[in-house]
Enzyme design. Sequence first.
Site, PDB file in Angstrom:
ATOM      1  CD  GLU A  27      45.316 -63.962  -6.906  1.00 42.25           C
ATOM      2  OE1 GLU A  27      45.674 -64.821  -6.096  1.00 42.25           O
ATOM      3  OE2 GLU A  27      44.556 -64.200  -7.866  1.00 42.25           O
ATOM      4  CG  ASP A  69      47.168 -68.916   2.613  1.00 43.19           C
ATOM      5  OD1 ASP A  69      48.146 -68.167   2.589  1.00 43.19           O
ATOM      6  OD2 ASP A  69      47.048 -69.915   3.347  1.00 43.19           O
ATOM      7  CG  PHE A 124      38.526 -61.684  -4.720  1.00 41.05           C
ATOM      8  CD1 PHE A 124      38.138 -62.411  -3.601  1.00 41.05           C
ATOM      9  CD2 PHE A 124      39.606 -60.827  -4.600  1.00 41.05           C
ATOM     10  CE1 PHE A 124      38.805 -62.275  -2.388  1.00 41.05           C
ATOM     11  CE2 PHE A 124      40.286 -60.680  -3.389  1.00 41.05           C
ATOM     12  CZ  PHE A 124      39.890 -61.416  -2.292  1.00 41.05           C
ATOM     13  N   GLY A 133      66.685 -58.509 -31.127  1.00 38.48           N
ATOM     14  CA  GLY A 133      65.650 -57.604 -31.653  1.00 38.48           C
ATOM     15  C   GLY A 133      64.322 -58.310 -31.857  1.00 38.48           C
TER      16      GLY A 133
HETATM   17  C1  LIG Z   1      45.453 -56.296 -13.821  1.00 36.36           C
HETATM   18  C2  LIG Z   1      45.075 -56.332 -12.370  1.00 36.36           C
HETATM   19  C3  LIG Z   1      44.085 -57.206 -11.947  1.00 36.36           C
HETATM   20  C4  LIG Z   1      43.667 -57.202 -10.604  1.00 36.36           C
HETATM   21  N1  LIG Z   1      42.641 -58.011 -10.212  1.00 36.36           N
HETATM   22  C5  LIG Z   1      42.108 -57.868  -8.972  1.00 36.36           C
HETATM   23  C6  LIG Z   1      40.910 -58.550  -8.597  1.00 36.36           C
HETATM   24  O1  LIG Z   1      40.357 -59.344  -9.356  1.00 36.36           O
HETATM   25  N2  LIG Z   1      40.372 -58.288  -7.379  1.00 36.36           N
HETATM   26  C7  LIG Z   1      40.942 -57.419  -6.483  1.00 36.36           C
HETATM   27  O2  LIG Z   1      40.399 -57.237  -5.400  1.00 36.36           O
HETATM   28  N3  LIG Z   1      42.104 -56.772  -6.794  1.00 36.36           N
HETATM   29  C8  LIG Z   1      42.681 -56.960  -8.017  1.00 36.36           C
HETATM   30  N4  LIG Z   1      43.825 -56.288  -8.355  1.00 36.36           N
HETATM   31  C9  LIG Z   1      44.432 -55.395  -7.382  1.00 36.36           C
HETATM   32  C10 LIG Z   1      45.813 -55.835  -6.896  1.00 36.36           C
HETATM   33  O3  LIG Z   1      45.714 -56.894  -6.003  1.00 36.36           O
HETATM   34  C11 LIG Z   1      46.508 -54.583  -6.309  1.00 36.36           C
HETATM   35  O4  LIG Z   1      46.846 -53.772  -7.408  1.00 36.36           O
HETATM   36  C12 LIG Z   1      47.733 -54.933  -5.484  1.00 36.36           C
HETATM   37  O5  LIG Z   1      47.383 -55.575  -4.294  1.00 36.36           O
HETATM   38  C13 LIG Z   1      48.568 -53.685  -5.154  1.00 36.36           C
HETATM   39  O6  LIG Z   1      47.775 -52.631  -4.679  1.00 36.36           O
HETATM   40  P1  LIG Z   1      47.940 -51.173  -5.337  1.00 36.36           P
HETATM   41  O7  LIG Z   1      47.859 -51.339  -6.817  1.00 36.36           O
HETATM   42  O8  LIG Z   1      46.966 -50.260  -4.714  1.00 36.36           O
HETATM   43  O9  LIG Z   1      49.425 -50.750  -4.993  1.00 36.36           O
HETATM   44  P2  LIG Z   1      49.890 -50.010  -3.644  1.00 36.36           P
HETATM   45  O10 LIG Z   1      49.362 -50.717  -2.470  1.00 36.36           O
HETATM   46  O11 LIG Z   1      49.604 -48.547  -3.794  1.00 36.36           O
HETATM   47  O12 LIG Z   1      51.454 -50.257  -3.698  1.00 36.36           O
HETATM   48  C14 LIG Z   1      52.363 -49.401  -4.400  1.00 36.36           C
HETATM   49  C15 LIG Z   1      53.779 -49.870  -4.064  1.00 36.36           C
HETATM   50  O13 LIG Z   1      54.039 -49.723  -2.665  1.00 36.36           O
HETATM   51  C16 LIG Z   1      54.449 -50.962  -2.113  1.00 36.36           C
HETATM   52  N5  LIG Z   1      53.958 -51.090  -0.742  1.00 36.36           N
HETATM   53  C17 LIG Z   1      52.709 -50.833  -0.280  1.00 36.36           C
HETATM   54  N6  LIG Z   1      52.645 -51.096   1.038  1.00 36.36           N
HETATM   55  C18 LIG Z   1      53.872 -51.548   1.406  1.00 36.36           C
HETATM   56  C19 LIG Z   1      54.442 -51.994   2.639  1.00 36.36           C
HETATM   57  N7  LIG Z   1      53.734 -52.077   3.770  1.00 36.36           N
HETATM   58  N8  LIG Z   1      55.738 -52.374   2.645  1.00 36.36           N
HETATM   59  C20 LIG Z   1      56.477 -52.335   1.509  1.00 36.36           C
HETATM   60  N9  LIG Z   1      55.998 -51.925   0.319  1.00 36.36           N
HETATM   61  C21 LIG Z   1      54.710 -51.537   0.273  1.00 36.36           C
HETATM   62  C22 LIG Z   1      53.848 -52.021  -3.032  1.00 36.36           C
HETATM   63  O14 LIG Z   1      54.530 -53.260  -2.925  1.00 36.36           O
HETATM   64  C23 LIG Z   1      54.009 -51.351  -4.382  1.00 36.36           C
HETATM   65  O15 LIG Z   1      55.314 -51.556  -4.838  1.00 36.36           O
HETATM   66  C24 LIG Z   1      44.297 -56.332  -9.683  1.00 36.36           C
HETATM   67  C25 LIG Z   1      45.330 -55.472 -10.109  1.00 36.36           C
HETATM   68  C26 LIG Z   1      45.713 -55.466 -11.425  1.00 36.36           C
HETATM   69  C27 LIG Z   1      46.809 -54.514 -11.839  1.00 36.36           C
END
Ligand SMILES: Cc1cc2nc3c(=O)[nH]c(=O)nc-3n(C[C@H](O)[C@H](O)[C@H](O)COP(=O)(O)OP(=O)(O)OC[C@H]3O[C@@H](n4cnc5c(N)ncnc54)[C@H](O)[C@@H]3O)c2cc1C
Length: 385
Positions: A368, A244, A123, A345
């Site tokens: 997600e 969802d 995805f 530990g």
């Molecule tokens: C190991 C791993 C696997 C993944 N697999 C997939 C996958 O298969 N497919 C896919 O599409 N994505 C995938 N992801 C992406 C994942 O869904 C995103 O990392 C996640 O949605 C957060 O986005 P970001 O990392 O850009 O963080 P950011 O959006 O940059 O967020 C940084 C911080 O700001 C906070 N924040 C941002 N906006 C707001 C707001 N409006 N209000 C309050 N707080 C906020 C966040 O909660 C977080 O604490 C994966 C991520 C990882 C780490």
Amino acid sequence: MDFTIPENLRLMADTVRRFVKQDLDPISRQVEDEDHIPEEIVEKMRELGLFGLSIPEEFGGLGLGTLGECLVYEEMSKTNACFRTRIGTNNGIGSQGIVLDGTPQQKDAYLPRLASGEWVACFALTEPEAGSDAANVQTTAELKGGEWVLNGRKHFITNGDVADMACVFCLTDKQKRAKGGITAFVVEKTDPGYFVGTIERKMGMRGSHTCELIFDNCRIPADRVIGGDKMIGMGFKTAMKTLDKGRLTMGASALGSAQKLLDLSVDYAKQRVQFGKPIAQFQAIQFKLAEMATNIYAARQMLYHAAALRDSKGSSIIKEASMVKLFCTEMANRVADEAVQIFGGMGYMKDFPVERYYRDLRLTRIYEGTSEIQKVVIARELLRG
Ligand SMILES: Cc1cc2nc3c(=O)[nH]c(=O)nc-3n(C[C@H](O)[C@H](O)[C@H](O)COP(=O)(O)OP(=O)(O)OC[C@H]3O[C@@H](n4cnc5c(N)ncnc54)[C@H](O)[C@@H]3O)c2cc1C
């Protein structure tokens, strides 16, 4: 309310529990060290039908429904999390766009291969500039000469390196964006211009790979829009519906790991002797165990209720799904922290699996949809209208 688990689902959960004990647990350490799941284990997963848990029976899946799928994930998460992740994208985010919105031809073409595990799906929504703000995707798709041409870069894509097909979300109308300007496509790994980029180095989840996907003038046939032409511009809705359900199965995964950590902690507390008696006899440790068990109990009731609700009502349980993901994943991370503390530990050493659960569970609060985003969704639903 009737909380009885149907017999067929209980039997499926029992089968998976045995598989975890006999086949997965013994190689968990090896998979962690080698960062790779052996092919014979993937084959056993195929034989058990684990790649098709949520795919309807008419397409070769088990058609379990949300509660059944959650029960399986709960059991699968009592071992190394990478095994669950391997089947996760076929059952969840990788296939659900097609299950929910695909045309009959797309369902026939892809679902049987995904259900059998012959093909792996991933995805691809997230991009460097589109994380929590998923509607900010920059990857474009343009219709040129009867084909869609994709350009852009997705990152953090689970199973991207092993996937045969990706469900990719692209901008098709820059003005409309989430409101009619994002379209979901099926892209196959053999399509020209589709490349797997960097495989990320992560804190945990070894054995499960997270990659960059690059689309460089990637040309795909016009009929690869998920749902057909009438769904052009409607891809953001498909993405949200897909996530969802994922929020419930993510809750189930966190719950299974939390239960395993409680079981390990109870055993360890009974056998670890300090000051001449097992540490289980100290009230400080007993209170930790009591709180862990109480939180797990609450999380389980909440999860099963929301899963049963989704099965009876359809997919419109946005608020409950976010509540389950938020509560179960935050709860499991607290449980993991206390488990490390109970092990002392030893909880910090690689000789015991506790430190691995601690690292792997950390991710459940991020992907997600982060915990903060779950709160945004819950509040939005509460204040709606
Ligand atoms: C190991 C791993 C696997 C993944 N697999 C997939 C996958 O298969 N497919 C896919 O599409 N994505 C995938 N992801 C992406 C994942 O869904 C995103 O990392 C996640 O949605 C957060 O986005 P970001 O990392 O850009 O963080 P950011 O959006 O940059 O967020 C940084 C911080 O700001 C906070 N924040 C941002 N906006 C707001 C707001 N409006 N209000 C309050 N707080 C906020 C966040 O909660 C977080 O604490 C994966 C991520 C990882 C780490």
